[in-house]
Enzyme design. Structure first.
Site, PDB file in Angstrom:
ATOM      1  N   ASP A 142       0.830  -1.208   0.000  1.00 46.40           N
ATOM      2  CA  ASP A 142       0.000   0.000   0.000  1.00 46.40           C
ATOM      3  C   ASP A 142       0.867   1.262   0.000  1.00 46.40           C
ATOM      4  O   ASP A 142       0.381   2.357   0.226  1.00 46.40           O
ATOM      5  CB  ASP A 142      -0.973  -0.007   1.192  1.00 46.40           C
ATOM      6  CG  ASP A 142      -0.262   0.036   2.537  1.00 46.40           C
ATOM      7  OD1 ASP A 142       0.998   0.105   2.575  1.00 46.40           O
ATOM      8  OD2 ASP A 142      -0.940   0.021   3.569  1.00 46.40           O
ATOM      9  N   HIS A 144       3.388   1.968   2.007  1.00 48.27           N
ATOM     10  CA  HIS A 144       3.858   2.498   3.296  1.00 48.27           C
ATOM     11  C   HIS A 144       5.364   2.354   3.495  1.00 48.27           C
ATOM     12  O   HIS A 144       5.990   1.435   2.988  1.00 48.27           O
ATOM     13  CB  HIS A 144       3.097   1.886   4.485  1.00 48.27           C
ATOM     14  CG  HIS A 144       3.339   0.431   4.721  1.00 48.27           C
ATOM     15  ND1 HIS A 144       2.416  -0.397   5.309  1.00 48.27           N
ATOM     16  CD2 HIS A 144       4.413  -0.369   4.466  1.00 48.27           C
ATOM     17  CE1 HIS A 144       2.906  -1.610   5.413  1.00 48.27           C
ATOM     18  NE2 HIS A 144       4.120  -1.624   4.899  1.00 48.27           N
TER      19      HIS A 144
HETATM   20  P1  PGA Z   1       7.794  -6.966   3.197  1.00 49.51           P
HETATM   21  O1  PGA Z   1       7.194  -5.674   3.875  1.00 49.51           O
HETATM   22  O2  PGA Z   1       9.264  -6.794   3.219  1.00 49.51           O
HETATM   23  O3  PGA Z   1       7.324  -8.103   4.053  1.00 49.51           O
HETATM   24  O4  PGA Z   1       7.241  -7.016   1.810  1.00 49.51           O
HETATM   25  C1  PGA Z   1       7.685  -4.435   3.489  1.00 49.51           C
HETATM   26  C2  PGA Z   1       7.061  -3.346   4.305  1.00 49.51           C
HETATM   27  O5  PGA Z   1       5.917  -3.519   4.765  1.00 49.51           O
HETATM   28  O6  PGA Z   1       7.717  -2.306   4.502  1.00 49.51           O
END
Ligand code: PGA
Length: 272
Positions: A142, A144
């Site tokens: 999303d 973030h």
């Molecule tokens: P992820 O999460 O490395 O598990 O894809 C990334 C994040 O939420 O910053």
């Protein structure tokens, strides 16, 4: 901004670990901002290897982690897969394998009974340490950074944040499902450094891999700066920025030819 595109996840991880190692060697007492999630696991693995095989020294390094689930605390009596705290993740993936001093590791404490005061304390500790020299970041689907979900102020500070459905779904798949924890029982709130806090880091390294991140990576690097994709705040950072991607995560970028050209030039002139 340096955008580095690697063939695959392993190369991305090796490159990122080398970059962090180079930084530690040039400033042994540096302050690192660290991230959790599935993306940095390979980078931490490589840093551990460098510590064990090449003597990479963490004895003077200080670390601050980006975020923690509210209501969750580390419990070393539980097996790893049943302890979902980010503190445990860091301990298992990195800290227990290297020579970092316990007193140099800073976390947001998910079990605090005064989140506001605790978040203020965290900000003060970052300041007292002289600020973050190098901040490692992933990016959520999303958009973030840390748990700064869409709508977060780009000037936000460390605080409590409600998680989006997308984040809950992703983290359920990556971490909670294997623990047999019900989707509804996952924590729905987190403590997180703010975007304003993150932007004060002197250097930023953002990593992303896989096709699932392609759209949001392109939006954050080449789209408008917006609180709907908080990682787009990368465009506001005034220090040194490196974005390390695998080919899939880079596949929706428009300016790939230029990024590769810049990388080649910098390699030629020894600037990377
Ligand atoms: P992820 O999460 O490395 O598990 O894809 C990334 C994040 O939420 O910053």
């Amino acid at each position: 901004m340096n955008v580095i595109i690697k063939e695959n996840y392993q190369e991305l991880s090796t490159y990122t670990a080398n970059l962090i190692a180079k930084f530690i060697r040039s400033k042994p007492g540096c302050v690192l901002g660290l991230a959790t999630g599935s993306t940095p696991i390979g980078t931490y693995k490589e840093l551990v290897r460098m510590h064990k095989e090449e003597g990479l020294d963490f004895s003077q390094v200080k670390t601050f982690n980006l975020d923690e689930y509210l209501g969750v605390g580390i419990d070393l009596n539980k097996p790893y897969h049943l302890d979902q705290s980010y503190a445990r993740f860091m301990y298992e993936e990195l800290f227990k394998h290297i020579n970092i001093k316990k007193e140099n590791i800073y976390f947001l404490n998910g079990l605090t009974n005064d989140p506001e005061a605790h978040c203020r304390w965290y900000e003060e500790q970052i300041k007292k340490a002289g600020g973050i020299d190098l901040q490692l970041l992933g990016i959520g689907r999303d958009g973030h950074w840390a748990f700064n979900e869409p709508g977060s102020s780009l000037a936000s500070r460390t605080r409590v944040q409600a998680l989006t459905k997308q984040t809950l779904d992703d983290n359920y798949e990556s971490f909670y499902k294997k623990a047999g924890i019900d989707r509804d029982e996952m924590p729905h709130f987190a403590l997180t450094m703010g975007i304003g806090t993150i932007l004060e880091a002197k250097n930023i390294v953002m990593i992303a891999n896989g096709i699932k991140k392609a759209e949001v990576v392109a939006a954050s690097l080449e789209g408008p700066v917006t609180n709907q994709i908080t990682a787009s705040a990368i465009q506001l950072h005034s220090g040194d920025i490196t974005v390390v991607l695998d080919k899939e995560a880079a596949s929706k970028l428009k300016n790939v030819g230029y990024y590769r050209h810049v990388e080649n030039l910098k390699l030629k002139y020894n600037l990377l």
